[in-house]
Design an enzyme around this catalytic site. Structure first.
Site, PDB file in Angstrom:
ATOM      1  CB  SER A 167      -0.970  -0.030   1.182  1.00  0.00           C
ATOM      2  OG  SER A 167      -1.862   1.043   1.096  1.00  0.00           O
ATOM      3  CG  HIS A 168       0.171   3.685   3.231  1.00  0.00           C
ATOM      4  ND1 HIS A 168      -0.794   2.712   3.334  1.00  0.00           N
ATOM      5  CD2 HIS A 168       0.697   3.831   4.461  1.00  0.00           C
ATOM      6  CE1 HIS A 168      -0.851   2.303   4.597  1.00  0.00           C
ATOM      7  NE2 HIS A 168       0.039   2.965   5.294  1.00  0.00           N
ATOM      8  CE  LYS A 211      -4.683  -5.126  -0.868  1.00  0.00           C
ATOM      9  NZ  LYS A 211      -5.267  -3.765  -0.748  1.00  0.00           N
ATOM     10  CG  ASP A 258      -2.615   4.193  -1.515  1.00  0.00           C
ATOM     11  OD1 ASP A 258      -3.372   4.143  -2.502  1.00  0.00           O
ATOM     12  OD2 ASP A 258      -2.535   3.271  -0.684  1.00  0.00           O
ATOM     13  CG  ASP A 268      -2.600  -0.220  -2.706  1.00  0.00           C
ATOM     14  OD1 ASP A 268      -2.482   0.900  -2.165  1.00  0.00           O
ATOM     15  OD2 ASP A 268      -3.320  -1.109  -2.237  1.00  0.00           O
ATOM     16  CG  ASP A 293      -5.989   0.989  -1.357  1.00  0.00           C
ATOM     17  OD1 ASP A 293      -5.083   1.839  -1.237  1.00  0.00           O
ATOM     18  OD2 ASP A 293      -6.035  -0.069  -0.702  1.00  0.00           O
ATOM     19  NE  ARG A 294      -4.160   4.122   3.025  1.00  0.00           N
ATOM     20  CZ  ARG A 294      -3.571   4.219   4.192  1.00  0.00           C
ATOM     21  NH1 ARG A 294      -2.919   5.319   4.512  1.00  0.00           N
ATOM     22  NH2 ARG A 294      -3.621   3.231   5.062  1.00  0.00           N
ATOM     23  CE  LYS A 317      -7.544   1.785   1.737  1.00  0.00           C
ATOM     24  NZ  LYS A 317      -7.419   1.023   2.957  1.00  0.00           N
ATOM     25  NE  ARG A 328      -2.604   3.321  12.301  1.00  0.00           N
ATOM     26  CZ  ARG A 328      -1.519   3.609  11.579  1.00  0.00           C
ATOM     27  NH1 ARG A 328      -0.849   4.715  11.813  1.00  0.00           N
ATOM     28  NH2 ARG A 328      -1.096   2.776  10.647  1.00  0.00           N
TER      29      ARG A 328
HETATM   30  C1  G1P Z   1      -3.993   1.225   8.120  1.00  0.00           C
HETATM   31  C2  G1P Z   1      -5.196   2.118   8.276  1.00  0.00           C
HETATM   32  C3  G1P Z   1      -6.459   1.366   7.922  1.00  0.00           C
HETATM   33  C4  G1P Z   1      -6.333   0.767   6.523  1.00  0.00           C
HETATM   34  C5  G1P Z   1      -5.057  -0.041   6.422  1.00  0.00           C
HETATM   35  C6  G1P Z   1      -4.823  -0.536   4.999  1.00  0.00           C
HETATM   36  O1  G1P Z   1      -4.097   0.129   9.004  1.00  0.00           O
HETATM   37  O2  G1P Z   1      -5.286   2.631   9.579  1.00  0.00           O
HETATM   38  O3  G1P Z   1      -7.545   2.230   8.013  1.00  0.00           O
HETATM   39  O4  G1P Z   1      -7.417  -0.067   6.227  1.00  0.00           O
HETATM   40  O5  G1P Z   1      -3.940   0.758   6.800  1.00  0.00           O
HETATM   41  O6  G1P Z   1      -4.741   0.524   4.085  1.00  0.00           O
HETATM   42  P1  G1P Z   1      -3.371   0.085  10.450  1.00  0.00           P
HETATM   43  O7  G1P Z   1      -1.911   0.315  10.208  1.00  0.00           O
HETATM   44  O8  G1P Z   1      -3.966   1.184  11.248  1.00  0.00           O
HETATM   45  O9  G1P Z   1      -3.689  -1.286  10.997  1.00  0.00           O
HETATM   46 ZN    ZN Z   2      -3.348   1.404  -0.369  1.00  0.00          ZN
END
Ligand code: G1P
Ligand code: ZN
Length: 542
Positions: free
Chosen positions: A112-113, A125, A276, A278, A280-281, A375, A495
């Site tokens: 992801s990010h 994933k 981001d 991949d 999805d954000r 997303k 968090r």
């Molecule tokens: C984080 C975000 C969550 C999102 C996930 C995947 O997860 O907080 O909302 O679904 O990335 O993009 P976390 O690191 O908080 O478990």
């Molecule tokens: Zn992502």
């Protein structure tokens, strides 16, 4: 061509997190690490004869991983693999292909990010039939397999050329290399009013989309520039790079600061957005304004019928528990249910699959709908543009009108990066033990009204996800939420989220961090974060 059985020993750290297995590239590169996990996933989730969609965000190791997955899949008896050209598929495009082609599931290669490159992160994933991510129960089955795995099987066969659209017979397994953009772009084009969008853009409306050197570049160029006619160069940082240009491809005010600065400067355009790693954000901006993800979800819900794909109205809305409660107010006004789910998209997938909801979102810059089971960043961008085109309002006007009607839900998140994982779990367990004693307790200027642990029962499957965070409500109506990140790859991230609703027009334009300062301070004190972690201040303020 040989079928090779490789003896291996289990790794003890292959439990999937919030969104699949995410580790540093150097961890994934250890001999057998990737193969063990993929074999365990195939054994737990996919039987012989299945069809799988494979692709990723193009980050470093994407290509190597796909070639391994091909060899393992062929040995497992996978009948067909549908793979994006260059090994590319954004997360929503992959989810769409799984559904569209009625595949049994897929593997999406992304962290992801998280940063990319040889020193960055990699991830896998696991998505299932319909396109959504594997449930928590299925993820636990994969984990169980990783703990007992003694061998994996792979074909000792050649690599497949993924840079050309083609159909291959790979020793009995069919491989289809498809255009990663086609099906997804067609899907989005069917949801929105393209004529109104072209008209808006043709009228001189200026926009910038920052792909952050990640996978959405080619998708955004096709949709925004080629299809809708935005001037060339409206999509910036549009070529996907293996290391995302050394940046952190996360659309939030900290990591996408360049775009925020641009939108607060004199060159600002009418509308800006970023996505981001991949795809999805999303983050949505107007001149001098970043729309918070909670507000974005609520506003899309309130105006949903502007877009042809949502003209019949919404079935329901869902938001993750830490996300501010703006969407709840819209759901109430629309008289549709609003669900509060644990963090992570897989909990929405169940509600989407069973037609309980039409829209959903998370505070972490994620918004989506029933069109796919992940997303979707560009979907949110087109939805916003569609609303702007139909209402004739600017981003700023839309947001202010929304606040005038529903009030504003201020939101902020503080992340504490804690090197020793035990200290982070100590914060959580110590607070959890004291939950019963908190009501009535004072913290700074505030008093605790209520404190609880969030356990979730999926209303469709009845599956229980216990211990999904701790919530403290204060008597002024503000709320603090504590949870541990499930996507990090080193140490732990605690968090701390806070939100607070105001209705007085004099308050809505105030600074959100100032508005939440007391809540954050009271929460950190109640959880004894400084004492237990040694951190007096958060490591990141989002
Ligand atoms: C984080 C975000 C969550 C999102 C996930 C995947 O997860 O907080 O909302 O679904 O990335 O993009 P976390 O690191 O908080 O478990
Ligand atoms: Zn992502």
């Amino acid at each position: 061509m040989d079928l090779i059985t490789v003896t291996t020993t289990p790794f003890d750290d292959q439990r999937p997190g919030t969104a699949g297995l995410r580790r540093r590239v150097e961890v994934f590169r250890q001999p057998h690490y990737l193969e063990n996990f993929v074999q365990a996933t195939l054994d737990a989730c996919f039987s012989k004869g299945c069809t799988l969609v494979i692709g990723g965000d193009g980050r470093y190791f994407n290509d190597r991983a796909i070639q391994s997955i091909i060899r393992l899949g062929a040995a497992h008896g996978v009948a067909r693999m549908i793979i994006g050209r260059h090994g590319w598929l954004s997360t929503p495009a992959a989810a769409n292909l799984i559904a569209e082609r009625n595949a049994d599931g897929g593997l999406i290669l992304t962290a992801s990010h998280n940063p990319g490159g040889p020193d960055g992160d990699f991830g896998i994933k696991i998505n299932v039939h319909g396109g959504g991510q594997a449930s928590a129960a299925l993820a636990d089955q994969i984990w169980a397999h990783t703990k007992t795995l003694q061998a994996y099987r792979q074909l000792g066969a050649e690599e497949v050329d993924l840079d050309r659209l083609a159909e291959h017979d790979y020793h009995g397994m069919q491989i289809e290399v498809v255009d990663p953009l086609d099906d997804y772009c067609t899907l989005l084009e069917g949801l929105f009013d393209l004529d109104r969008l072209r008209e808006l853009i043709g009228s001189g409306f200026r926009m910038r989309f920052d792909a952050m050197h990640a996978i959405t570049g080619p998708y955004a160029k096709r949709l925004l520039e080629d299809t809708l006619g935005a001037p060339a160069g409206s999509v910036v940082n549009a070529t996907p790079k293996e290391d995302f240009g050394g940046g952190h491809a996360d659309p939030n005010p900290v990591d996408a600061a360049a775009l925020v600065d641009f939108m607060y400067g004199d060159q600002a355009v009418d509308f800006a957005a970023a996505s981001d790693g991949d795809g999805d954000r999303n983050m949505i901006l107007g001149p001098g304004l970043v729309v918070s993800p909670g507000d974005s979800l609520a506003l899309l819900a309130a105006h949903a019928t502007c877009a042809p794909g949502y003209r019949d109205g919404l079935r329901g809305i869902a938001r993750s528990m830490p996300t501010a409660r703006a969407a709840d107010r819209v759901a109430e006004a629309l008289n549709v249910p609003c669900y509060e789910t644990p963090t992570g998209w897989r909990f929405f997938a169940s509600l989407l699959q069973n037609e309980r909801i039409s829209l959903c979102g998370e505070e972490s810059f994620g918004t989506g709908s029933s069109h796919v089971r992940e997303k979707d960043g560009l979907w949110a961008v087109l939805f916003w543009l569609n609303i702007i085109a139909v209402t004739g309002r600017s981003v700023d006007q839309l947001v202010h009108e929304h606040w005038a009607r529903f009030g504003r839900d201020f939101f902020a998140r503080h992340d504490y990066h804690i090197a020793e994982r035990d200290r982070a779990t100590d914060v959580m367990s110590s607070l959890e033990q004291r939950l019963g004693t908190l009501p009535g307790q004072r913290a700074g200027e505030l008093t605790v009204a209520d404190a609880l642990r969030f356990d979730y029962t999926d209303p469709v499957s009845g599956e229980v996800a216990a211990n999904q965070g701790l919530i403290v409500h204060f008597t002024d109506g503000a709320r603090a939420v504590f949870r541990l990140s499930g996507t990090g790859t080193g140490g732990a991230t605690l968090r701390l989220y806070a939100d607070r609703h105001v209705t007085d027009p004099a308050d809505v334009d105030r600074d959100r961090h100032a508005m939440l300062a007391q809540t954050m301070a009271a929460a950190a004190a109640l959880a004894e974060i400084p004492r237990i972690t040694g951190l007096a201040e958060p490591s990141a303020v989002i």
